[in-house]
Design a protein around this motif. Structure first.
Motif, short mmCIF file in Angstrom:
data_model
loop_
_atom_site.label_atom_id
_atom_site.label_comp_id
_atom_site.label_asym_id
_atom_site.label_seq_id
_atom_site.Cartn_x
_atom_site.Cartn_y
_atom_site.Cartn_z
N LYS A 30 38.99 38.83 49.87
CA LYS A 30 37.90 37.84 49.82
C LYS A 30 36.55 38.53 49.82
CE LYS A 30 39.68 34.84 52.58
NZ LYS A 30 40.26 33.94 53.41
N GLU A 31 36.53 39.67 50.48
CA GLU A 31 35.34 40.51 50.53
C GLU A 31 34.83 40.85 49.12
OE1 GLU A 31 34.39 44.99 52.32
OE2 GLU A 31 36.23 43.93 52.86
N TYR A 32 35.73 40.91 48.16
CA TYR A 32 35.33 41.25 46.78
C TYR A 32 35.27 40.01 45.90
CZ TYR A 32 36.70 45.72 48.70
OH TYR A 32 36.84 46.82 49.51
N ASP A 33 35.24 38.84 46.55
CA ASP A 33 35.18 37.57 45.82
C ASP A 33 36.39 37.30 44.94
OD1 ASP A 33 32.66 36.67 46.84
OD2 ASP A 33 31.72 38.18 45.57
N LEU A 34 37.51 37.83 45.37
CA LEU A 34 38.75 37.51 44.67
C LEU A 34 39.46 36.42 45.47
CD1 LEU A 34 39.99 41.10 43.81
CD2 LEU A 34 39.32 39.35 42.17
N THR A 35 39.79 35.33 44.83
CA THR A 35 40.48 34.26 45.53
C THR A 35 42.00 34.46 45.44
OG1 THR A 35 40.39 32.82 43.60
CG2 THR A 35 38.60 32.63 45.18
N TYR B 279 44.18 39.17 42.71
CA TYR B 279 44.37 40.63 42.70
C TYR B 279 45.61 41.04 41.91
CZ TYR B 279 48.09 40.28 46.24
OH TYR B 279 49.25 39.99 46.90
N LEU B 280 46.64 40.21 41.96
CA LEU B 280 47.88 40.51 41.26
C LEU B 280 47.64 40.73 39.77
CD1 LEU B 280 50.25 37.80 42.79
CD2 LEU B 280 50.39 40.26 43.18
N TYR B 281 46.83 39.83 39.21
CA TYR B 281 46.56 39.91 37.77
C TYR B 281 45.60 41.05 37.47
CZ TYR B 281 48.43 35.20 38.32
OH TYR B 281 49.22 34.15 38.67
N LEU B 282 44.56 41.13 38.27
CA LEU B 282 43.53 42.13 37.99
C LEU B 282 44.06 43.56 37.98
CD1 LEU B 282 40.66 42.85 37.33
CD2 LEU B 282 40.04 42.58 39.74
#
Lengths: 150, 150
Positions: free
Chosen positions: B24-29, B33-36
């Motif tokens: 969340k710190e990197y604005d990923l909901t 992250y799995l996709y990125l």
DNA sequence: CAATTTTTATTGCAAATGCAACATAAATGA
DNA sequence: TCATTTATGTTGCATTTGCAATAAAAATTG
């Protein structure tokens, strides 16, 4: 260092997905089977422990269990000695579905273990137990708001 | 027959939960992250393959990727030879976040493997690969609407 | 070639998920 | 004892998730 997390994630999502599709037949919606099996196996368990066991947020468990109650699979009972907790029990309807869930889970398990020898099966089971143990400490800590340092 | 599915489910949910909190710190909901990571590692991959890789519903992937695009982590590009597909690439912003995701995942992996010997690590990795392979066949089949018989 | 099937991608619902924020009972501790 | 902390449970949002249904390009088949 070997990358095992992705394998574990893939396996977990694939099997969860399959289960959710297969259990629609019994009017169980997404995720509910997780709670129902455990309540059948440990009647009287409380919500908090269940969430901790399954590794799911307390509030998610709360609502999943609410729904299982509404749809008549389980019931909540007061504890005589502790007004704070609600003990969970399967209803007759819940007991009826349980064997089907069990059967499906067993089948998935056997599919997963296909081609592994007896020793390999024993081995992976034991190693996974260790891994789970390692991981749950971090989970509980992070859920409580603690920050991991790395 | 040893019960490995529950262990795998617990481990997967616990680690996914931790990652979601930490990213969340990197604005990923949730789940992004799995996709990125995979897009960073395989630039040009298409959505369908990504969903299949991650073992997630096509439509879920579609929306997760839409959102990654909107928030500027990735971009979609047309394929010159195939108008049907959209190739996925990380943006500069996506590339910047990648090392942090990688580091977190590596850390979780090392936590998971704590107390396992070199041989045990190698072993569990290999066995999990087999299990994943076993399981993905059923997943693809069930997702296509086929019924398993057991 | 044309017709059919498969592949890839998207949107419309309806539902699950989970963080905040809250409530109350139990446990702890000074 | 009573004040504070912990344990357990719930709701209010905002979001993700995934099945149906749809679309259109590509591949296959007859």
């Amino acid at each position: 260092m070997r990358e095992i997390l992705r394998e574990i994630g893939m396996i977990a999502r694939a099997l969860d997905s399959i289960s959710n599709i297969e259990f629609k037949e019994y009017d169980l919606t997404k995720g509910q089977y997780l709670y129902l099996v455990r309540i059948c196996e440990q009647p009287g368990i409380i919500q908090e422990k269940l969430a901790e066991m399954i590794k799911v947020d307390r509030t998610t468990a709360s609502r999943a269990i609410q729904k299982l109650e509404t749809s008549g699979f389980i019931e909540k009972r007061e504890d005589l000695h502790n007004k704070k907790v609600k003990k969970l029990f399967p209803t007759a309807k819940g007991e009826q579905v349980y064997p089907f869930i069990k059967r499906e889970n067993d089948y998935s398990n056997s599919v997963a273990l296909e081609g592994l020898s007896e020793e390999e099966t024993e081995m992976i089971h034991e190693l996974l137990r260790k891994v789970r143990h390692n991981v749950e400490k971090d989970w509980e800590s992070v859920k409580k708001g603690h920050k991991r340092n790395y």
